[in-house]
Write an enzyme that holds these catalytic residues in place. Structure first.
Site, PDB file in Angstrom:
ATOM      1  N   GLY A  22       0.102   7.420   0.076  1.00  0.00           N
ATOM      2  CA  GLY A  22      -0.855   6.908   1.061  1.00  0.00           C
ATOM      3  C   GLY A  22      -1.673   5.717   0.592  1.00  0.00           C
ATOM      4  O   GLY A  22      -2.687   5.383   1.192  1.00  0.00           O
ATOM      5  N   THR A  24      -1.049   2.525   0.831  1.00  0.00           N
ATOM      6  CA  THR A  24      -1.103   1.434   1.813  1.00  0.00           C
ATOM      7  C   THR A  24      -2.038   1.770   2.975  1.00  0.00           C
ATOM      8  O   THR A  24      -2.887   0.951   3.346  1.00  0.00           O
ATOM      9  CB  THR A  24       0.309   1.106   2.343  1.00  0.00           C
ATOM     10  OG1 THR A  24       1.156   0.810   1.230  1.00  0.00           O
ATOM     11  CG2 THR A  24       0.284  -0.090   3.275  1.00  0.00           C
ATOM     12  N   LYS A  45      -0.837  -7.490  -2.713  1.00  0.00           N
ATOM     13  CA  LYS A  45       0.195  -6.565  -3.179  1.00  0.00           C
ATOM     14  C   LYS A  45       1.026  -7.377  -4.169  1.00  0.00           C
ATOM     15  O   LYS A  45       1.950  -8.108  -3.769  1.00  0.00           O
ATOM     16  CB  LYS A  45       1.031  -6.096  -1.972  1.00  0.00           C
ATOM     17  CG  LYS A  45       2.213  -5.232  -2.315  1.00  0.00           C
ATOM     18  CD  LYS A  45       1.887  -3.756  -2.365  1.00  0.00           C
ATOM     19  CE  LYS A  45       3.072  -2.962  -2.897  1.00  0.00           C
ATOM     20  NZ  LYS A  45       2.829  -1.527  -2.961  1.00  0.00           N
ATOM     21  N   ASP A  59       4.859  -3.347   2.642  1.00  0.00           N
ATOM     22  CA  ASP A  59       3.425  -3.050   2.528  1.00  0.00           C
ATOM     23  C   ASP A  59       2.575  -4.250   2.926  1.00  0.00           C
ATOM     24  O   ASP A  59       1.552  -4.096   3.584  1.00  0.00           O
ATOM     25  CB  ASP A  59       3.091  -2.616   1.091  1.00  0.00           C
ATOM     26  CG  ASP A  59       3.533  -1.181   0.831  1.00  0.00           C
ATOM     27  OD1 ASP A  59       4.068  -0.545   1.757  1.00  0.00           O
ATOM     28  OD2 ASP A  59       3.318  -0.698  -0.296  1.00  0.00           O
ATOM     29  N   ALA A 122       2.177  -0.632  -7.224  1.00  0.00           N
ATOM     30  CA  ALA A 122       3.504  -0.157  -6.806  1.00  0.00           C
ATOM     31  C   ALA A 122       3.672   1.219  -7.436  1.00  0.00           C
ATOM     32  O   ALA A 122       3.504   1.373  -8.650  1.00  0.00           O
ATOM     33  CB  ALA A 122       4.575  -1.116  -7.310  1.00  0.00           C
ATOM     34  N   GLY A 123       3.978   2.215  -6.617  1.00  0.00           N
ATOM     35  CA  GLY A 123       4.151   3.566  -7.156  1.00  0.00           C
ATOM     36  C   GLY A 123       2.879   4.042  -7.833  1.00  0.00           C
ATOM     37  O   GLY A 123       1.797   3.926  -7.266  1.00  0.00           O
TER      38      GLY A 123
HETATM   39  N1  LIG Z   1      -3.093  10.245   6.452  1.00  0.00           N
HETATM   40  C1  LIG Z   1      -1.918   9.898   6.964  1.00  0.00           C
HETATM   41  N2  LIG Z   1      -1.630  10.126   8.265  1.00  0.00           N
HETATM   42  C2  LIG Z   1      -0.441   9.769   8.783  1.00  0.00           C
HETATM   43  N3  LIG Z   1       0.549   9.176   8.097  1.00  0.00           N
HETATM   44  C3  LIG Z   1       0.330   8.930   6.794  1.00  0.00           C
HETATM   45  C4  LIG Z   1      -0.914   9.276   6.166  1.00  0.00           C
HETATM   46  N4  LIG Z   1      -0.832   8.917   4.873  1.00  0.00           N
HETATM   47  C5  LIG Z   1       0.377   8.370   4.701  1.00  0.00           C
HETATM   48  N5  LIG Z   1       1.079   8.379   5.847  1.00  0.00           N
HETATM   49  C6  LIG Z   1       2.453   7.855   6.040  1.00  0.00           C
HETATM   50  O1  LIG Z   1       3.240   8.256   4.939  1.00  0.00           O
HETATM   51  C7  LIG Z   1       4.027   7.176   4.448  1.00  0.00           C
HETATM   52  C8  LIG Z   1       3.627   6.848   3.016  1.00  0.00           C
HETATM   53  O2  LIG Z   1       2.296   6.326   3.016  1.00  0.00           O
HETATM   54  P1  LIG Z   1       1.973   4.942   2.329  1.00  0.00           P
HETATM   55  O3  LIG Z   1       0.574   4.575   2.679  1.00  0.00           O
HETATM   56  O4  LIG Z   1       3.019   3.938   2.655  1.00  0.00           O
HETATM   57  O5  LIG Z   1       2.086   5.383   0.802  1.00  0.00           O
HETATM   58  P2  LIG Z   1       2.208   4.483  -0.528  1.00  0.00           P
HETATM   59  O6  LIG Z   1       1.603   3.155  -0.206  1.00  0.00           O
HETATM   60  O7  LIG Z   1       1.458   5.242  -1.572  1.00  0.00           O
HETATM   61  O8  LIG Z   1       3.673   4.407  -0.848  1.00  0.00           O
HETATM   62  C9  LIG Z   1       3.807   6.028   5.423  1.00  0.00           C
HETATM   63  O9  LIG Z   1       4.790   6.066   6.409  1.00  0.00           O
HETATM   64  C10 LIG Z   1       2.440   6.332   6.003  1.00  0.00           C
HETATM   65  O10 LIG Z   1       2.265   5.777   7.286  1.00  0.00           O
HETATM   66 MG   LIG Z   2       2.370   1.267  -0.375  1.00  0.00          MG
END
Ligand SMILES: Nc1ncnc2c1ncn2[C@@H]1O[C@H](COP(=O)(O)OP(=O)(O)O)[C@@H](O)[C@H]1O
Ligand SMILES: [Mg+2]
Length: 245
Positions: A22, A24, A45, A59, A122-123
């Site tokens: 989460g 992003t 990023k 992202d 990243a990660g």
């Molecule tokens: N609180 C949340 N509610 C709904 N969807 C979420 C939530 N947190 C993460 N997601 C979804 O889960 C996926 C991974 O989240 P992301 O923010 O991209 O993680 P990271 O940037 O750490 O890889 C994305 O598709 C994002 O939209």
């Molecule tokens: Mg991300």
């Protein structure tokens, strides 16, 4: 190694306990909320992998879309690689090599353009960026504090304590932890989610700034702003970005 002279950067590095935790969505929500207060916060990023710009799913594109910042994705993410691999390998697949200094130098226009930057990693902290550098080395070189995004679900205590320990080993200040409910669903009962934050505070000595709820897909930035204002303490984040001095 020649160091890039960047001056001192007003930034907060948003790292996570893993990919997909989460970073992003939380970075976008924080940035949008600060901007809604009239603060000049931008996003960076430094490197992303897994899709190319133009796909709409990178992202950088998600950060711009969710914050409403009017910027070019290639400026937000100067290094983008298609392979769904750790950045170091994804770059090799694309026939590109870069050093940590080059990665940092590419952010210079953003550093100049905004008063302060939210920088999404990243990660997690031990992800390879180059042949001799991990994400933690990038944070060290930037001389900025880190914010940890962690899952709310079972397993998060272990991942969060390890992440905090690694950052501390590299003398990187940690602003706090944000728990994210993104993976929690009503179908899967997870009783640990009610006690994880408290235990992370107890064993790490870190402050959990709040718990970000699971949202509907395709939320607009107004909803993100409202949700983060309601659930997350933003004062330590403003302070880390030196917005209240
Ligand atoms: N609180 C949340 N509610 C709904 N969807 C979420 C939530 N947190 C993460 N997601 C979804 O889960 C996926 C991974 O989240 P992301 O923010 O991209 O993680 P990271 O940037 O750490 O890889 C994305 O598709 C994002 O939209
Ligand atoms: Mg991300």
């Amino acid at each position: 190694m020649n160091k890039v002279n960047m001056g001192s950067i007003r930034g907060l590095f948003v790292t996570g306990t893993d990919t997909g935790v989460g970073k992003t969505i939380v970075t976008a929500a924080i940035t949008a909320a600060l901007r809604a207060e009239g603060l000049d916060a931008g996003v960076w990023k430094p490197v992303q992998s897994g899709a190319l710009l133009g796909s709409g799913v990178t992202d950088a594109e998600r950060l711009l879309q969710s914050t409403g910042i009017n910027g070019r994705p290639e400026a937000v993410a100067p290094f983008t690689f298609e392979a769904p691999l750790t950045p170091m390998l994804a770059a090799k697949h694309a026939g590109v090599t870069f050093t940590l200094n080059e990665l940092i130098a590419a952010g210079k226009p953003l550093i100049k353009r905004y008063e302060a930057l939210l920088i999404e990693g990243a990660g997690g902290v031990a992800v390879p960026l180059t042949d001799d550098a991990l994400v933690v080395d990038l944070i060290s070189e930037l001389h900025i504090p880190a914010l940890i995004v962690a899952r709310s679900s079972l397993g998060t205590i272990n991942h969060t304590l390890l992440t905090a320990s690694f950052l501390r080993h590299h003398e990187i200040p940690i602003v706090g932890v944000i728990m994210n409910d993104g993976e929690l669903t009503e179908r899967h009962d997870d009783p640990s989610a009610d006690t994880n934050a408290e235990l992370i505070e107890q064993y790490s000595g870190l402050k959990v700034l709040g718990r970000f709820p699971r949202m509907h897909t395709d939320v607009n930035s107004e909803t993100l702003i409202h949700t983060i204002q309601k659930t997350i303490q933003l004062a330590p984040i403003r302070q880390a970005l030196k917005f209240n001095l």
